[in-house]
Design a protein around this motif. Sequence first.
Motif, PDB file in Angstrom:
ATOM      1  N   LEU A   1     101.294 -29.533  -8.437  1.00 36.91           N
ATOM      2  CA  LEU A   1     102.282 -29.540  -7.360  1.00 36.91           C
ATOM      3  C   LEU A   1     102.251 -28.177  -6.697  1.00 36.91           C
ATOM      4  CD1 LEU A   1     104.921 -30.725  -5.957  1.00 36.91           C
ATOM      5  CD2 LEU A   1     106.172 -29.525  -7.779  1.00 36.91           C
ATOM      6  N   PHE A   2     102.115 -28.156  -5.373  1.00 38.76           N
ATOM      7  CA  PHE A   2     102.172 -26.909  -4.627  1.00 38.76           C
ATOM      8  C   PHE A   2     103.514 -26.875  -3.897  1.00 38.76           C
ATOM      9  CE2 PHE A   2     101.607 -23.677  -1.543  1.00 38.76           C
ATOM     10  CZ  PHE A   2     100.554 -22.874  -1.944  1.00 38.76           C
ATOM     11  N   VAL A   3     104.327 -25.875  -4.202  1.00 38.79           N
ATOM     12  CA  VAL A   3     105.617 -25.702  -3.523  1.00 38.79           C
ATOM     13  C   VAL A   3     105.452 -24.576  -2.517  1.00 38.79           C
ATOM     14  CG1 VAL A   3     108.069 -25.226  -3.778  1.00 38.79           C
ATOM     15  CG2 VAL A   3     106.860 -26.501  -5.555  1.00 38.79           C
ATOM     16  N   TYR A   4     105.700 -24.903  -1.268  1.00 40.85           N
ATOM     17  CA  TYR A   4     105.386 -24.032  -0.140  1.00 40.85           C
ATOM     18  C   TYR A   4     106.656 -23.345   0.353  1.00 40.85           C
ATOM     19  CZ  TYR A   4     103.463 -22.694   4.431  1.00 40.85           C
ATOM     20  OH  TYR A   4     103.043 -21.997   5.538  1.00 40.85           O
TER      21      TYR A   4
ATOM     22  N   VAL B   1     112.703 -31.829 -10.338  1.00 40.95           N
ATOM     23  CA  VAL B   1     112.742 -33.196  -9.788  1.00 40.95           C
ATOM     24  C   VAL B   1     111.330 -33.675  -9.465  1.00 40.95           C
ATOM     25  CG1 VAL B   1     113.470 -34.591  -7.810  1.00 40.95           C
ATOM     26  CG2 VAL B   1     115.089 -33.029  -8.899  1.00 40.95           C
ATOM     27  N   LEU B   2     110.576 -32.846  -8.777  1.00 41.32           N
ATOM     28  CA  LEU B   2     109.240 -33.260  -8.329  1.00 41.32           C
ATOM     29  C   LEU B   2     108.269 -33.407  -9.493  1.00 41.32           C
ATOM     30  CD1 LEU B   2     108.917 -31.078  -5.093  1.00 41.32           C
ATOM     31  CD2 LEU B   2     109.471 -33.508  -5.259  1.00 41.32           C
ATOM     32  N   THR B   3     108.306 -32.488 -10.451  1.00 40.23           N
ATOM     33  CA  THR B   3     107.383 -32.601 -11.580  1.00 40.23           C
ATOM     34  C   THR B   3     107.730 -33.792 -12.467  1.00 40.23           C
ATOM     35  OG1 THR B   3     108.704 -30.969 -12.808  1.00 40.23           O
ATOM     36  CG2 THR B   3     106.750 -30.170 -11.646  1.00 40.23           C
ATOM     37  N   ASN B   4     109.015 -34.105 -12.587  1.00 41.53           N
ATOM     38  CA  ASN B   4     109.394 -35.281 -13.374  1.00 41.53           C
ATOM     39  C   ASN B   4     108.919 -36.566 -12.713  1.00 41.53           C
ATOM     40  OD1 ASN B   4     110.635 -33.833 -15.412  1.00 41.53           O
ATOM     41  ND2 ASN B   4     112.687 -34.010 -14.541  1.00 41.53           N
ATOM     42  N   VAL B   5     108.952 -36.606 -11.393  1.00 42.30           N
ATOM     43  CA  VAL B   5     108.518 -37.804 -10.667  1.00 42.30           C
ATOM     44  C   VAL B   5     106.996 -37.907 -10.636  1.00 42.30           C
ATOM     45  CG1 VAL B   5     108.442 -38.905  -8.386  1.00 42.30           C
ATOM     46  CG2 VAL B   5     110.589 -37.963  -9.238  1.00 42.30           C
ATOM     47  N   LEU B   6     106.328 -36.784 -10.392  1.00 42.96           N
ATOM     48  CA  LEU B   6     104.884 -36.803 -10.127  1.00 42.96           C
ATOM     49  C   LEU B   6     104.028 -36.612 -11.377  1.00 42.96           C
ATOM     50  CD1 LEU B   6     104.971 -34.672  -6.858  1.00 42.96           C
ATOM     51  CD2 LEU B   6     104.747 -37.158  -7.036  1.00 42.96           C
TER      52      LEU B   6
ATOM     53  N   VAL C   1     102.200 -26.204 -11.798  1.00 44.68           N
ATOM     54  CA  VAL C   1     102.904 -25.934 -10.539  1.00 44.68           C
ATOM     55  C   VAL C   1     102.351 -24.651  -9.940  1.00 44.68           C
ATOM     56  CG1 VAL C   1     105.127 -25.386  -9.470  1.00 44.68           C
ATOM     57  CG2 VAL C   1     105.017 -27.075 -11.327  1.00 44.68           C
ATOM     58  N   VAL C   2     102.097 -24.676  -8.632  1.00 45.32           N
ATOM     59  CA  VAL C   2     101.656 -23.487  -7.901  1.00 45.32           C
ATOM     60  C   VAL C   2     102.678 -23.201  -6.809  1.00 45.32           C
ATOM     61  CG1 VAL C   2      99.847 -22.450  -6.489  1.00 45.32           C
ATOM     62  CG2 VAL C   2      99.227 -24.018  -8.345  1.00 45.32           C
ATOM     63  N   LEU C   3     103.109 -21.964  -6.708  1.00 41.73           N
ATOM     64  CA  LEU C   3     104.053 -21.541  -5.678  1.00 41.73           C
ATOM     65  C   LEU C   3     103.332 -20.621  -4.698  1.00 41.73           C
ATOM     66  CD1 LEU C   3     107.007 -20.642  -8.064  1.00 41.73           C
ATOM     67  CD2 LEU C   3     106.836 -22.695  -6.672  1.00 41.73           C
ATOM     68  N   GLY C   4     103.590 -20.810  -3.405  1.00 40.75           N
ATOM     69  CA  GLY C   4     102.930 -19.967  -2.420  1.00 40.75           C
ATOM     70  C   GLY C   4     103.532 -20.149  -1.050  1.00 40.75           C
ATOM     71  N   GLY C   5     102.926 -19.502  -0.075  1.00 42.91           N
ATOM     72  CA  GLY C   5     103.417 -19.549   1.293  1.00 42.91           C
ATOM     73  C   GLY C   5     103.707 -18.152   1.799  1.00 42.91           C
ATOM     74  N   PRO C   6     104.007 -18.008   3.082  1.00 42.14           N
ATOM     75  CA  PRO C   6     104.162 -16.679   3.680  1.00 42.14           C
ATOM     76  C   PRO C   6     105.319 -15.856   3.127  1.00 42.14           C
ATOM     77  CG  PRO C   6     104.723 -18.423   5.246  1.00 42.14           C
ATOM     78  CD  PRO C   6     104.079 -19.084   4.080  1.00 42.14           C
ATOM     79  N   PHE C   7     106.325 -16.499   2.505  1.00 42.18           N
ATOM     80  CA  PHE C   7     107.446 -15.754   1.947  1.00 42.18           C
ATOM     81  C   PHE C   7     107.311 -15.544   0.437  1.00 42.18           C
ATOM     82  CE2 PHE C   7     109.205 -17.122   5.952  1.00 42.18           C
ATOM     83  CZ  PHE C   7     110.068 -16.102   6.319  1.00 42.18           C
ATOM     84  N   TRP C   8     106.239 -16.062  -0.150  1.00 41.02           N
ATOM     85  CA  TRP C   8     106.136 -16.081  -1.602  1.00 41.02           C
ATOM     86  C   TRP C   8     106.041 -14.695  -2.231  1.00 41.02           C
ATOM     87  CZ3 TRP C   8     107.091 -17.640  -6.110  1.00 41.02           C
ATOM     88  CH2 TRP C   8     106.315 -17.280  -7.205  1.00 41.02           C
ATOM     89  N   ALA C   9     105.196 -13.826  -1.709  1.00 38.78           N
ATOM     90  CA  ALA C   9     104.948 -12.538  -2.360  1.00 38.78           C
ATOM     91  C   ALA C   9     106.223 -11.729  -2.519  1.00 38.78           C
ATOM     92  CB  ALA C   9     103.914 -11.743  -1.563  1.00 38.78           C
ATOM     93  N   ARG C  10     107.170 -11.904  -1.604  1.00 42.22           N
ATOM     94  CA  ARG C  10     108.387 -11.094  -1.639  1.00 42.22           C
ATOM     95  C   ARG C  10     109.347 -11.495  -2.759  1.00 42.22           C
ATOM     96  NH1 ARG C  10     108.777 -11.359   4.899  1.00 42.22           N
ATOM     97  NH2 ARG C  10     107.241 -12.995   4.485  1.00 42.22           N
ATOM     98  N   VAL C  11     109.192 -12.699  -3.287  1.00 44.65           N
ATOM     99  CA  VAL C  11     110.101 -13.162  -4.344  1.00 44.65           C
ATOM    100  C   VAL C  11     109.358 -13.521  -5.623  1.00 44.65           C
ATOM    101  CG1 VAL C  11     111.817 -14.003  -2.708  1.00 44.65           C
ATOM    102  CG2 VAL C  11     109.998 -15.546  -3.484  1.00 44.65           C
ATOM    103  N   SER C  12     108.059 -13.281  -5.672  1.00 43.95           N
ATOM    104  CA  SER C  12     107.238 -13.783  -6.773  1.00 43.95           C
ATOM    105  C   SER C  12     107.689 -13.261  -8.129  1.00 43.95           C
ATOM    106  CB  SER C  12     105.758 -13.453  -6.533  1.00 43.95           C
ATOM    107  OG  SER C  12     105.565 -12.055  -6.413  1.00 43.95           O
ATOM    108  N   ASP C  13     108.042 -11.983  -8.211  1.00 42.75           N
ATOM    109  CA  ASP C  13     108.421 -11.422  -9.507  1.00 42.75           C
ATOM    110  C   ASP C  13     109.650 -12.127 -10.083  1.00 42.75           C
ATOM    111  OD1 ASP C  13     106.329  -9.662  -9.371  1.00 42.75           O
ATOM    112  OD2 ASP C  13     107.530  -7.952  -8.719  1.00 42.75           O
TER     113      ASP C  13
END
Length: 399
Positions: A204-207, A319-324, A329-341
């Motif tokens: 699952l990629f959460v953008y 919710v998404l991982t339980n369904v799918l 899980v991979v998290l990313g997108g233009p705002f990701w680096a600022r909250v990654s930690d």
Amino acid sequence: MGDFNQSVILEAIRRSVEGLSRIELVEATGLSAQTVTNITRRLLDEGLIIEAGRTINGPGKPRVTLRLVAESRFSVGVHLDPAVITFVLLDMAGAIVRRRIVRVAEQDPRRVIETMALTIDALLDDADIDRRRVAGVGVAAPGPLDAERGTVIDPPKLQGWHRVALREVLAEATGLAVIVEKDTTAAAVGEVWTATSPVDDSFLFVYLGTGIGASLVREGEAVRGSSQNFGEVGHIIVDPEGPPCLCGARGCVEVVCTPQAIVERAVDAGVFDGDHAGGDAQTVEERFTRLSERAGAGDPDALAVLRRAAADLAVLVCVLTNVLDVDRVVLGGPFWARVSDVYLEDIPGILDARSATRSVRTIPVAGTVVGDDVGAVGAGCVVLDSALTPRASDLYLDR
């Protein structure tokens, strides 16, 4: 069949680190030695691969190593975001050759598409690329989309974009083939294409962009859905006691997990010393950056806001991982680096506690390998993937 087999061989060579010999290609693809010889000769003639030295591996003749010529083909990736447009020129390996960012001063579709075309021209001119070697332009755009027509249909953050024929207009302006893809799906394709080894699991990629979206990869291929609009998660409820949403519910992802929602919560918490929340995309991005910097510096109020945001996003991930029923899980997108930690510290534990399959496995959570440009890189990879990746569906006969 010939085109399919060629794609199989090219994909095997592309995925290899040191290159493959013809004998290794026979073993890796299951194709006959004669087929491999014929196809590799054609790929050599077209300049897509080269003979890169000889290796000795046991008795017999030395083996000739075949490697990809990454600069033999290129693609352009464009990420259309309400605050900024990111442009990348990729080689065939998915590496960034050139990159440009253009701030969006206005959202008028005609002006924006004109800016896109001019910037693409400048990108290719700067790199001195022969346009005949450009496979096309991929545009990652917020949904919903009419994929068949290449039309953008009223994205919530792009004012005035009502059924804009983005593919047709941009193709006419640039003279290049154009593919329009959902930004979330493009990000997942970029994650797969740039992986150092073949992706054969599911994730699952959460953008995390101006909006929040999701995409799904199964056995190395992005799942697009019947209308190619998979991943519209904005109105999944993650906090029943949360703020009201325009859809009539409370606590939807759209009003809880997005950067704008997080900034508004930070304003209410006094993080910005009495500043009022602004709704325009550039102001939200600036304040989101300041919020993340303060949290990183140890500001307890800022850190509390981000941890609350991580907990809310974790509900969506659960919710998404339980369904799918995905592997990771991979998290990313233009705002990701600022909250990654903060997010990588908090989300895995919440997911593990609430996962329906926690008794049999732990679902890993990681950040994207592509970086902040995952939308633009993914868009360029969509073009390369469409042109070069072998698919069984390519063998179907039209009826």
